[in-house]
Scaffold this active site. Structure first.
Site, PDB file in Angstrom:
ATOM      1  N   GLY A 115       0.623  -1.251   0.034  1.00 43.50           N
ATOM      2  CA  GLY A 115       0.010  -0.063  -0.124  1.00 43.50           C
ATOM      3  C   GLY A 115       0.860   1.128   0.132  1.00 43.50           C
ATOM      4  N   CYS A 116       0.277   2.291  -0.380  1.00 44.49           N
ATOM      5  CA  CYS A 116       0.969   3.486  -0.420  1.00 44.49           C
ATOM      6  C   CYS A 116       1.504   4.163   0.816  1.00 44.49           C
ATOM      7  CB  CYS A 116       0.384   4.676  -1.278  1.00 44.49           C
ATOM      8  SG  CYS A 116      -1.242   5.183  -0.639  1.00 44.49           S
ATOM      9  N   TYR A 117       0.627   4.158   1.980  1.00 48.53           N
ATOM     10  CA  TYR A 117       0.932   4.461   3.168  1.00 48.53           C
ATOM     11  C   TYR A 117       2.007   3.782   3.806  1.00 48.53           C
ATOM     12  CZ  TYR A 117      -3.028   7.838   3.201  1.00 48.53           C
ATOM     13  OH  TYR A 117      -3.901   8.935   2.871  1.00 48.53           O
ATOM     14  N   THR A 119       3.958   1.917   2.338  1.00 48.69           N
ATOM     15  CA  THR A 119       5.481   2.009   1.899  1.00 48.69           C
ATOM     16  C   THR A 119       6.133   3.051   2.733  1.00 48.69           C
ATOM     17  OG1 THR A 119       4.688   1.243  -0.319  1.00 48.69           O
ATOM     18  CG2 THR A 119       6.816   2.527  -0.198  1.00 48.69           C
ATOM     19  N   MET A 206       2.553  12.382  -1.548  1.00 51.18           N
ATOM     20  CA  MET A 206       2.223  11.955  -0.334  1.00 51.18           C
ATOM     21  C   MET A 206       3.584  12.388   0.713  1.00 51.18           C
ATOM     22  SD  MET A 206       1.623   7.826   0.682  1.00 51.18           S
ATOM     23  CE  MET A 206      -0.284   7.669   0.426  1.00 51.18           C
TER      24      MET A 206
END
Length: 309
Positions: A115-117, A119, A206
């Site tokens: 997932g992006c978060y 990571t 992000m």
């Protein structure tokens, strides 16, 4: 000879980003279904079984169904959904997470894209836990903000139509977000972090932050030891940069439009506090860029082919 790739869910935000990175490459051959055939279960099943590597850009349940439709022993899968990130038999697709993670991905049949978060969080926390600087039973928090493209088509429409009527919106206020098990497992923590996500009125980008008191770390640990751990972990990694600078500000867009991630460590000597910060593109290293990196590894290609640093 090129590797054949089928993106199941190629019309979604992540799928379109992956397709853009792969288009025009001579070492990749995309299997593409037109609109009518994309909704034809038999055509889709054929594509899932004909491809060398399938990339799933689907909701969790649909991703599980797609995997079940593969009835051969050779097609390999990269799943960009949440469905398999802590599942048995799946290799976690964060190539820089462990010293041999890229090798594991290269030899895996089933790879779960991070997932992006997670990571950003894992890039900051995992080296400290692994090196004994942060105890596995530490109670940590993670504050993170993403561009609205991370919410998919409905959130994109909401913000771009003006219906959102806000510049910044915290969410998942009841806690228990689906990313927490992934963060906990792959960081090597005993307790899930307090996860505080938010969305900002910018399309992509992000910022992920982990604040720490030095009392949470091993005796004698300071900013320099944390930076040393990061530099040792990510030395030679083309997509993860460790900054020794302490800029006055950081912007959510700092790594937007790229497939890289940048790590910072800020400190206050008298207060004995650290602020670990990762910037990345939620659609780049946080999604499509990671999927293409995993594809490159699995196919034995240049790991950074098609990626923007």
């Amino acid at each position: 000879m090129s590797v054949s790739v089928f993106i199941d869910g190629a019309v979604g935000t992540t799928g379109l980003e992956i397709r853009e990175r792969l288009s025009g490459r001579g070492d990749v051959s995309l299997l593409i279904l037109d609109e009518a055939r994309r909704k034809d279960e038999f055509a889709r099943r054929d594509a899932l079984n004909d491809a060398d590597i399938v990339i799933l850009c689907l909701p969790d349940d649909a991703a599980k169904e797609a995997v079940a439709m593969i009835d051969n022993a050779t097609t390999r899968v990269i799943d960009a959904s949440t469905a398999h990130r802590i599942a048995h038999g799946w290799t976690y697709g964060f190539a820089e997470l462990e010293r041999d993670q890229a090798k594991r991905i290269a030899g895996a049949r089933f790879v779960a894209n991070p997932g992006c978060y997670p990571t950003g969080f894992l890039a900051l926390v995992r080296p400290l836990v692994r090196d004994g600087l942060l105890p596995a039973d530490a109670l940590v928090t993670v504050n993170a903000t993403s561009g609205y493209s991370g919410g998919g088509k409905s959130m994109i429409a909401e913000f771009e139509s003006g219906a959102a009527a806000t510049a910044f919106r915290p969410y998942a206020l009841s806690l228990g977000h689906k990313h927490v098990p992934e963060m906990t497992r792959h960081a090597g923590l005993s307790h899930g972090p307090v996860f505080q996500p938010a969305v900002a009125n910018t399309y992509r980008g992000m910022v992920v932050e982990v604040p720490l008191h030095l009392t949470q770390l091993a005796a004698g640990a300071d900013r320099r030891l944390v930076l040393d751990a990061f530099e040792a972990t990510y030395e030679g990694c083309g997509l993860v940069r460790v900054s020794d600078d302490t800029p006055a500000t950081i912007a959510i867009e700092d790594d937007a439009g790229t497939d890289r991630m940048t790590l910072h460590v800020f400190a206050h000597h008298d207060l004995r506090q650290l602020r670990l910060v990762a910037t990345l593109d939620n659609l780049g290293k946080g999604a499509a860029g990671a999927a293409v990196q995993n594809l490159n590894l699995m196919a034995g290609l240049d790991p950074l082919a098609g990626l923007a640093r």
